[in-house]
Scaffold this motif. Structure first.
Motif, PDB file in Angstrom:
ATOM      1  N   GLN A   1       0.782  -1.234  -0.067  1.00 26.55           N
ATOM      2  CA  GLN A   1      -0.075  -0.138  -0.014  1.00 26.55           C
ATOM      3  C   GLN A   1       1.029   1.304  -0.258  1.00 26.55           C
ATOM      4  O   GLN A   1       0.617   2.367  -0.553  1.00 26.55           O
ATOM      5  CB  GLN A   1      -1.028   0.079   1.353  1.00 26.55           C
ATOM      6  N   ASP A   2       1.951   1.306   0.537  1.00 29.90           N
ATOM      7  CA  ASP A   2       2.869   2.234   0.572  1.00 29.90           C
ATOM      8  C   ASP A   2       3.327   2.711  -0.796  1.00 29.90           C
ATOM      9  O   ASP A   2       3.757   3.784  -1.293  1.00 29.90           O
ATOM     10  CB  ASP A   2       4.045   2.098   1.525  1.00 29.90           C
ATOM     11  N   TYR A   3       3.351   1.858  -1.783  1.00 31.33           N
ATOM     12  CA  TYR A   3       3.755   1.938  -3.101  1.00 31.33           C
ATOM     13  C   TYR A   3       2.502   2.250  -4.001  1.00 31.33           C
ATOM     14  O   TYR A   3       2.401   2.295  -5.253  1.00 31.33           O
ATOM     15  CB  TYR A   3       4.215   0.657  -3.752  1.00 31.33           C
ATOM     16  N   LEU A   4       1.569   2.762  -3.329  1.00 32.35           N
ATOM     17  CA  LEU A   4       0.131   3.107  -4.064  1.00 32.35           C
ATOM     18  C   LEU A   4      -0.226   4.451  -3.709  1.00 32.35           C
ATOM     19  O   LEU A   4      -1.234   4.959  -4.314  1.00 32.35           O
ATOM     20  CB  LEU A   4      -1.032   2.109  -3.825  1.00 32.35           C
ATOM     21  N   LYS A   5       0.493   5.316  -2.908  1.00 26.08           N
ATOM     22  CA  LYS A   5       0.248   6.561  -2.297  1.00 26.08           C
ATOM     23  C   LYS A   5       0.090   7.749  -3.186  1.00 26.08           C
ATOM     24  O   LYS A   5       0.857   7.590  -4.106  1.00 26.08           O
ATOM     25  CB  LYS A   5       1.002   6.750  -1.158  1.00 26.08           C
ATOM     26  N   LYS A   6      -0.927   8.232  -3.025  1.00 26.57           N
ATOM     27  CA  LYS A   6      -1.060   9.797  -3.702  1.00 26.57           C
ATOM     28  C   LYS A   6      -0.484  10.782  -3.010  1.00 26.57           C
ATOM     29  O   LYS A   6      -0.422  10.655  -1.810  1.00 26.57           O
ATOM     30  CB  LYS A   6      -2.559  10.128  -3.956  1.00 26.57           C
ATOM     31  N   SER A   7       0.205  11.889  -3.690  1.00 28.51           N
ATOM     32  CA  SER A   7       0.909  12.875  -2.912  1.00 28.51           C
ATOM     33  C   SER A   7       0.948  13.888  -3.626  1.00 28.51           C
ATOM     34  O   SER A   7       0.497  13.883  -4.935  1.00 28.51           O
ATOM     35  CB  SER A   7       2.393  12.402  -2.609  1.00 28.51           C
ATOM     36  N   GLU A   8       1.396  15.065  -3.213  1.00 28.87           N
ATOM     37  CA  GLU A   8       1.472  16.337  -4.153  1.00 28.87           C
ATOM     38  C   GLU A   8       2.141  16.079  -5.306  1.00 28.87           C
ATOM     39  O   GLU A   8       1.985  16.676  -6.470  1.00 28.87           O
ATOM     40  CB  GLU A   8       2.056  17.323  -3.176  1.00 28.87           C
ATOM     41  N   VAL A   9       3.290  15.349  -5.343  1.00 29.32           N
ATOM     42  CA  VAL A   9       4.168  15.096  -6.440  1.00 29.32           C
ATOM     43  C   VAL A   9       3.578  14.013  -7.222  1.00 29.32           C
ATOM     44  O   VAL A   9       3.350  14.099  -8.668  1.00 29.32           O
ATOM     45  CB  VAL A   9       5.655  14.753  -6.179  1.00 29.32           C
ATOM     46  N   ILE A  10       2.987  12.735  -6.735  1.00 31.10           N
ATOM     47  CA  ILE A  10       2.587  11.639  -7.341  1.00 31.10           C
ATOM     48  C   ILE A  10       0.988  11.973  -7.409  1.00 31.10           C
ATOM     49  O   ILE A  10       0.262  11.151  -6.786  1.00 31.10           O
ATOM     50  CB  ILE A  10       2.843  10.475  -6.823  1.00 31.10           C
ATOM     51  N   ASN A  11       0.412  12.951  -8.187  1.00 33.23           N
ATOM     52  CA  ASN A  11      -0.963  13.404  -7.966  1.00 33.23           C
ATOM     53  C   ASN A  11      -1.653  12.966  -9.121  1.00 33.23           C
ATOM     54  O   ASN A  11      -2.261  13.497  -9.947  1.00 33.23           O
ATOM     55  CB  ASN A  11      -1.120  14.988  -8.240  1.00 33.23           C
ATOM     56  N   TYR A  12      -2.069  11.618  -8.991  1.00 32.43           N
ATOM     57  CA  TYR A  12      -2.624  10.674  -9.889  1.00 32.43           C
ATOM     58  C   TYR A  12      -4.243  11.111 -10.038  1.00 32.43           C
ATOM     59  O   TYR A  12      -4.850  10.474 -10.970  1.00 32.43           O
ATOM     60  CB  TYR A  12      -2.350   9.415 -10.003  1.00 32.43           C
ATOM     61  N   ASP A  13      -4.772  11.845  -9.163  1.00 31.60           N
ATOM     62  CA  ASP A  13      -6.109  12.355  -9.538  1.00 31.60           C
ATOM     63  C   ASP A  13      -5.979  13.437 -10.114  1.00 31.60           C
ATOM     64  O   ASP A  13      -7.392  14.005 -10.161  1.00 31.60           O
ATOM     65  CB  ASP A  13      -6.775  12.459  -8.058  1.00 31.60           C
ATOM     66  N   HIS A  14      -5.143  14.055 -10.717  1.00 31.71           N
ATOM     67  CA  HIS A  14      -5.250  15.213 -11.548  1.00 31.71           C
ATOM     68  C   HIS A  14      -6.071  15.072 -12.562  1.00 31.71           C
ATOM     69  O   HIS A  14      -5.819  13.665 -13.258  1.00 31.71           O
ATOM     70  CB  HIS A  14      -3.907  15.917 -11.733  1.00 31.71           C
ATOM     71  N   ARG A  15      -6.706  15.875 -13.177  1.00 27.79           N
ATOM     72  CA  ARG A  15      -7.665  15.769 -14.279  1.00 27.79           C
ATOM     73  C   ARG A  15      -6.793  15.342 -15.575  1.00 27.79           C
ATOM     74  O   ARG A  15      -7.214  14.344 -16.168  1.00 27.79           O
ATOM     75  CB  ARG A  15      -8.330  16.974 -14.642  1.00 27.79           C
ATOM     76  N   LEU A  16      -5.691  15.848 -15.831  1.00 25.56           N
ATOM     77  CA  LEU A  16      -4.913  15.569 -16.903  1.00 25.56           C
ATOM     78  C   LEU A  16      -4.527  14.087 -17.125  1.00 25.56           C
ATOM     79  O   LEU A  16      -4.493  13.307 -17.814  1.00 25.56           O
ATOM     80  CB  LEU A  16      -3.840  16.512 -17.255  1.00 25.56           C
ATOM     81  N   ILE A  17      -3.915  13.770 -15.954  1.00 22.03           N
ATOM     82  CA  ILE A  17      -3.435  12.261 -15.829  1.00 22.03           C
ATOM     83  C   ILE A  17      -4.643  11.233 -15.848  1.00 22.03           C
ATOM     84  O   ILE A  17      -4.780  10.272 -16.410  1.00 22.03           O
ATOM     85  CB  ILE A  17      -2.869  12.282 -14.159  1.00 22.03           C
ATOM     86  N   VAL A  18      -5.906  11.792 -15.086  1.00 23.52           N
ATOM     87  CA  VAL A  18      -7.046  10.721 -15.309  1.00 23.52           C
ATOM     88  C   VAL A  18      -7.523  10.431 -16.663  1.00 23.52           C
ATOM     89  O   VAL A  18      -7.692   9.533 -17.078  1.00 23.52           O
ATOM     90  CB  VAL A  18      -8.127  11.234 -14.441  1.00 23.52           C
ATOM     91  N   GLU A  19      -7.564  11.678 -17.368  1.00 27.52           N
ATOM     92  CA  GLU A  19      -7.988  11.559 -18.927  1.00 27.52           C
ATOM     93  C   GLU A  19      -7.004  10.645 -19.560  1.00 27.52           C
ATOM     94  O   GLU A  19      -7.283   9.967 -20.528  1.00 27.52           O
ATOM     95  CB  GLU A  19      -8.088  13.029 -19.297  1.00 27.52           C
ATOM     96  N   LYS A  20      -5.480  10.999 -19.194  1.00 23.25           N
ATOM     97  CA  LYS A  20      -4.634  10.432 -20.107  1.00 23.25           C
ATOM     98  C   LYS A  20      -4.521   8.878 -19.941  1.00 23.25           C
ATOM     99  O   LYS A  20      -4.617   7.857 -20.785  1.00 23.25           O
ATOM    100  CB  LYS A  20      -3.393  10.797 -20.090  1.00 23.25           C
ATOM    101  N   CYS A  21      -4.793   8.416 -18.321  1.00 27.06           N
ATOM    102  CA  CYS A  21      -4.895   7.023 -18.204  1.00 27.06           C
ATOM    103  C   CYS A  21      -6.040   6.197 -18.597  1.00 27.06           C
ATOM    104  O   CYS A  21      -5.978   5.175 -19.165  1.00 27.06           O
ATOM    105  CB  CYS A  21      -4.980   7.004 -16.574  1.00 27.06           C
ATOM    106  N   LEU A  22      -7.121   6.954 -18.762  1.00 29.33           N
ATOM    107  CA  LEU A  22      -8.421   6.271 -19.380  1.00 29.33           C
ATOM    108  C   LEU A  22      -8.238   6.117 -20.922  1.00 29.33           C
ATOM    109  O   LEU A  22      -8.733   5.167 -21.257  1.00 29.33           O
ATOM    110  CB  LEU A  22      -9.589   7.046 -18.908  1.00 29.33           C
TER     111      LEU A  22
END
Length: 204
Positions: A9-30
């Motif tokens: 679980q420590d390797y799945l964390k979101k942070s200011e740097v690893i901000n995987y909930d950002h709109r651009l990242i979500v859109e590109k991932c999908l």
């Protein structure tokens, strides 16, 4: 290689740097998820996107310094450590554990001068193993690939030149690296401070 933490679980964390909930990242991932049938093919597709479609700042002569995953995606470029932040964020978005690895490598101009290189380690659930993936970006002399059996990173460490791998898979990006990326106004400022990261991670 060994993990800094035994808790995936420590390797799945979101942070200011690893901000995987950002709109651009979500859109590109999908977008990248379409047409992938299993986790390994998805990991390969995301890795190759970051490796090939996001430029290495030095290769294109960019002066802007990016740090957070969303900054790298929006700008379309980053240095190796910044690209590692983006790859981690995109794969963590899909629930894939990702860590951070570092190398001390020789400058191509002077083997006595060392620089810090950042890459990722990714946990393959179906195979119960970690593999290192290097999204630096390929060019003549560098041919990093998604490879499960035989590691194919940008530059394997050469002990005869004093190069080293840090064998720890870190759960978070190195704090000194993050600080330097955030404070540097351009690439010249970044390279002037980059040896601080080396001293932090590879203490003699």
């Amino acid at each position: 290689m060994y993990t800094e933490s035994d808790n995936l679980q420590d390797y799945l964390k979101k942070s200011e740097v690893i901000n995987y909930d950002h709109r651009l990242i979500v859109e590109k991932c999908l977008e990248l998820q379409k047409g992938t049938g299993d986790e390994i093919s998805l990991i390969k597709k995301v890795y190759e996107f970051v490796r090939d479609e996001i430029h290495h700042s030095g290769d294109i002569g960019a002066q802007e310094v990016n740090c957070t995953a969303s900054e790298v995606l929006e700008a379309g470029h980053g240095i190796c450590c910044a690209k590692a932040h983006l790859l981690a964020a995109m794969l963590r978005f899909f629930g894939v554990p990702v860590g951070f690895c570092y190398q001390k490598l020789s400058s191509s101009r002077d083997v006595n001068r060392k620089f810090l290189h950042g890459l990722n380690a990714v946990y393959l659930k179906d195979l119960d193993k970690w593999i290192r993936l290097d999204a630096r970006g390929n060019k003549p002399g560098i041919d990093a690939q998604f490879s499960i059996l035989e590691e194919k990173i940008a530059k394997p460490a050469r002990k005869e030149f004093g190069e080293e791998d840090s064998h720890i898979i870190f759960a978070d990006p190195n704090p000194t690296v993050v600080e330097i990326l955030k404070k540097s106004n351009n690439m010249e400022e970044l390279w002037m401070q980059w040896e601080l990261g080396l001293r932090d991670l590879f203490q003699d």
